[in-house]
Design an enzyme around this catalytic site. Structure first.
Site, PDB file in Angstrom:
ATOM      1  N   ASN A   9       0.868  -1.177   0.000  1.00  0.00           N
ATOM      2  CA  ASN A   9       0.000   0.000   0.000  1.00  0.00           C
ATOM      3  C   ASN A   9       0.904   1.226   0.000  1.00  0.00           C
ATOM      4  O   ASN A   9       1.479   1.578   1.023  1.00  0.00           O
ATOM      5  CB  ASN A   9      -0.887  -0.032   1.259  1.00  0.00           C
ATOM      6  CG  ASN A   9      -1.694   1.250   1.409  1.00  0.00           C
ATOM      7  OD1 ASN A   9      -1.815   2.041   0.480  1.00  0.00           O
ATOM      8  ND2 ASN A   9      -2.251   1.458   2.606  1.00  0.00           N
ATOM      9  N   TRP A  10       1.003   1.840  -1.179  1.00  0.00           N
ATOM     10  CA  TRP A  10       1.930   2.978  -1.310  1.00  0.00           C
ATOM     11  C   TRP A  10       1.368   4.253  -0.690  1.00  0.00           C
ATOM     12  O   TRP A  10       2.073   5.257  -0.605  1.00  0.00           O
ATOM     13  CB  TRP A  10       2.246   3.235  -2.785  1.00  0.00           C
ATOM     14  CG  TRP A  10       3.048   2.147  -3.442  1.00  0.00           C
ATOM     15  CD1 TRP A  10       3.541   1.008  -2.869  1.00  0.00           C
ATOM     16  CD2 TRP A  10       3.448   2.093  -4.816  1.00  0.00           C
ATOM     17  NE1 TRP A  10       4.223   0.253  -3.797  1.00  0.00           N
ATOM     18  CE2 TRP A  10       4.186   0.903  -5.008  1.00  0.00           C
ATOM     19  CE3 TRP A  10       3.267   2.935  -5.918  1.00  0.00           C
ATOM     20  CZ2 TRP A  10       4.731   0.530  -6.245  1.00  0.00           C
ATOM     21  CZ3 TRP A  10       3.799   2.570  -7.148  1.00  0.00           C
ATOM     22  CH2 TRP A  10       4.529   1.381  -7.303  1.00  0.00           C
ATOM     23  N   LYS A  11       0.101   4.239  -0.329  1.00  0.00           N
ATOM     24  CA  LYS A  11      -0.577   5.440   0.183  1.00  0.00           C
ATOM     25  C   LYS A  11      -0.345   6.605  -0.789  1.00  0.00           C
ATOM     26  O   LYS A  11      -0.209   6.370  -1.983  1.00  0.00           O
ATOM     27  CB  LYS A  11      -0.088   5.768   1.601  1.00  0.00           C
ATOM     28  CG  LYS A  11      -0.138   4.544   2.516  1.00  0.00           C
ATOM     29  CD  LYS A  11      -0.025   4.896   3.962  1.00  0.00           C
ATOM     30  CE  LYS A  11       0.092   3.624   4.773  1.00  0.00           C
ATOM     31  NZ  LYS A  11      -0.089   3.839   6.200  1.00  0.00           N
ATOM     32  N   HIS A  96      -9.550   0.964   4.745  1.00  0.00           N
ATOM     33  CA  HIS A  96      -8.290   1.214   5.460  1.00  0.00           C
ATOM     34  C   HIS A  96      -8.576   2.159   6.628  1.00  0.00           C
ATOM     35  O   HIS A  96      -9.417   3.050   6.528  1.00  0.00           O
ATOM     36  CB  HIS A  96      -7.258   1.827   4.503  1.00  0.00           C
ATOM     37  CG  HIS A  96      -5.882   1.872   5.081  1.00  0.00           C
ATOM     38  ND1 HIS A  96      -5.496   2.836   5.983  1.00  0.00           N
ATOM     39  CD2 HIS A  96      -4.812   1.060   4.915  1.00  0.00           C
ATOM     40  CE1 HIS A  96      -4.237   2.606   6.338  1.00  0.00           C
ATOM     41  NE2 HIS A  96      -3.804   1.532   5.709  1.00  0.00           N
ATOM     42  N   GLU A  98      -7.084   4.626   7.715  1.00  0.00           N
ATOM     43  CA  GLU A  98      -6.934   6.054   7.413  1.00  0.00           C
ATOM     44  C   GLU A  98      -8.199   6.592   6.754  1.00  0.00           C
ATOM     45  O   GLU A  98      -8.603   7.732   7.003  1.00  0.00           O
ATOM     46  CB  GLU A  98      -5.689   6.280   6.529  1.00  0.00           C
ATOM     47  CG  GLU A  98      -4.417   6.100   7.354  1.00  0.00           C
ATOM     48  CD  GLU A  98      -3.191   5.676   6.570  1.00  0.00           C
ATOM     49  OE1 GLU A  98      -3.187   5.761   5.327  1.00  0.00           O
ATOM     50  OE2 GLU A  98      -2.219   5.247   7.213  1.00  0.00           O
ATOM     51  N   GLU A 168      -5.372  -5.095  10.470  1.00  0.00           N
ATOM     52  CA  GLU A 168      -4.407  -4.024  10.700  1.00  0.00           C
ATOM     53  C   GLU A 168      -4.744  -3.304  12.001  1.00  0.00           C
ATOM     54  O   GLU A 168      -5.595  -2.399  12.009  1.00  0.00           O
ATOM     55  CB  GLU A 168      -4.441  -3.016   9.548  1.00  0.00           C
ATOM     56  CG  GLU A 168      -4.102  -3.598   8.205  1.00  0.00           C
ATOM     57  CD  GLU A 168      -3.513  -2.552   7.259  1.00  0.00           C
ATOM     58  OE1 GLU A 168      -2.434  -2.817   6.722  1.00  0.00           O
ATOM     59  OE2 GLU A 168      -4.105  -1.477   7.098  1.00  0.00           O
ATOM     60  N   GLY A 174       2.194   2.346  10.684  1.00  0.00           N
ATOM     61  CA  GLY A 174       3.119   3.465  10.526  1.00  0.00           C
ATOM     62  C   GLY A 174       3.776   3.912  11.818  1.00  0.00           C
ATOM     63  O   GLY A 174       4.394   4.978  11.871  1.00  0.00           O
ATOM     64  N   SER A 213       3.313  -2.119  10.345  1.00  0.00           N
ATOM     65  CA  SER A 213       4.764  -2.102  10.561  1.00  0.00           C
ATOM     66  C   SER A 213       5.428  -3.454  10.295  1.00  0.00           C
ATOM     67  O   SER A 213       6.336  -3.855  11.021  1.00  0.00           O
ATOM     68  CB  SER A 213       5.089  -1.587  11.969  1.00  0.00           C
ATOM     69  OG  SER A 213       4.608  -0.264  12.122  1.00  0.00           O
ATOM     70  N   GLY A 234       2.825  -1.138   4.283  1.00  0.00           N
ATOM     71  CA  GLY A 234       2.841   0.295   3.984  1.00  0.00           C
ATOM     72  C   GLY A 234       4.264   0.764   3.714  1.00  0.00           C
ATOM     73  O   GLY A 234       4.831   0.568   2.647  1.00  0.00           O
ATOM     74  N   GLY A 235       4.871   1.376   4.721  1.00  0.00           N
ATOM     75  CA  GLY A 235       6.186   2.003   4.564  1.00  0.00           C
ATOM     76  C   GLY A 235       7.221   1.133   3.869  1.00  0.00           C
ATOM     77  O   GLY A 235       7.936   1.598   2.968  1.00  0.00           O
TER      78      GLY A 235
HETATM   79  C1  PEP Z   1      -0.839   0.230   6.021  1.00  0.00           C
HETATM   80  O1  PEP Z   1      -1.030   1.429   6.029  1.00  0.00           O
HETATM   81  O2  PEP Z   1      -1.641  -0.504   5.422  1.00  0.00           O
HETATM   82  C2  PEP Z   1       0.326  -0.279   6.725  1.00  0.00           C
HETATM   83  C3  PEP Z   1       0.312  -1.533   7.075  1.00  0.00           C
HETATM   84  O3  PEP Z   1       1.346   0.596   6.973  1.00  0.00           O
HETATM   85  P1  PEP Z   1       2.780   0.296   7.673  1.00  0.00           P
HETATM   86  O4  PEP Z   1       3.284  -1.008   7.104  1.00  0.00           O
HETATM   87  O5  PEP Z   1       3.636   1.446   7.290  1.00  0.00           O
HETATM   88  O6  PEP Z   1       2.520   0.200   9.137  1.00  0.00           O
END
Ligand code: PEP
Length: 255
Positions: A9-11, A96, A98, A168, A174, A213, A234-235
């Site tokens: 997920n590049w956001k 998600h 967010e 999640e 994040g 994470s 994500g990151g």
């Molecule tokens: C996400 O936003 O879906 C996510 C899992 O982010 P991160 O891996 O950065 O915690």
């Protein structure tokens, strides 16, 4: 036997130059497509560019969001499921945290989108998860149950065989904090059992990703758990080396 699935997920990150570099690394390095499904989910405006840049590489493309309206119409700023299909999207991330927290998407709105995605033959990656306050209050399962129930009410239990769930925990997204493999496994098992009450077959086929994470140094331990079928990343999906290491960890323990 479920085939593990890792999605990035590049956001709201990326530029053409950054994406070209990232995809060069991913397409050169990804060799285990037989044992793990992999997808990247760029911002919508880059979907076509990503699809064309990937060419025949065994990496699918997903969207990060989608309209709850099934087709076309006067919905300024929205993108419909058929539009995503036309550009060869296979997946769409829905619900998600967010989008739930920052854009006010509630359970029923998300459930409607899941139904629209399924009708269009897009695979929803349905995100569920509790906040830190909810975990500390001991209501994690109640929250997940509520998030699932809205979707069950709309599409039934059998449909979950065609839905990917991403567990999640909001407190792990994040933040660099990860659920322990045991904490994550407990929730994944709860989710599978909940769906098994409606359809044993769907529960058995359903992919449940962990997200929050996930990094190269914790992926293997998480993916070793019996009900963790991959990850939503994500990151760490923004660096080819890290994302590949996570995909390879899935192949190592599940492939
Ligand atoms: C996400 O936003 O879906 C996510 C899992 O982010 P991160 O891996 O950065 O915690």
């Amino acid at each position: 036997m479920r085939k593990p699935f890792v999605a990035g997920n590049w956001k709201m990150h990326g530029s053409k130059a950054m994406i070209a570099e990232l995809l060069t690394g991913l397409t050169a390095g990804w060799k285990q497509a037989d044992s793990v499904d992999v997808a990247v989910c760029p911002p919508a405006i880059y979907i076509d560019y990503v699809r064309r840049t990937l060419g025949s590489a065994p990496i699918a493309v997903g969207a990060q969001n989608m309209s709850d309206q099934p087709a076309y119409g006067a919905f300024t700023g929205e993108i419909s499921a058929p539009m995503l299909k036309e550009f060869d999207c296979r997946y769409v991330i829905l619900g998600h945290s967010e989008r739930r927290a920052l854009y006010g998407e509630d359970d029923d709105f998300i459930a409607r989108k899941v139904e629209v995605a399924l009708d269009a033959k897009l695979t929803p990656i349905l995100c569920v998860g509790e906040t830190l306050e909810e975990r500390e209050a001991g209501i994690t399962e109640r929250v997940i149950e509520r998030q699932l129930q809205a979707v069950i009410d709309r599409v039934g239990g059998e449909a979950f065989g065609d839905i990917v769930i991403a567990y999640e925990p909001v407190w792990a997204i994040g933040t660099g904090k990860t659920a322990t493999p045991e904490q994550a496994q407990a929730v994944h098992a709860f989710i599978r059992e909940r769906i098994a009450m409606l359809s044993a077959d769907a529960a058995e086929r359903m992919i449940i990703q962990y997200g929050g994470s996930v990094k190269p140094n914790n992926a293997e331990a998480l993916f070793s758990q019996p009900d963790i079928d991959g990850g939503l990343i994500g990151g760490a999906s923004l660096k080819a080396e890290d994302f590949l290491a996570i995909c390879n960890a899935a192949a190592k323990v599940k492939g």
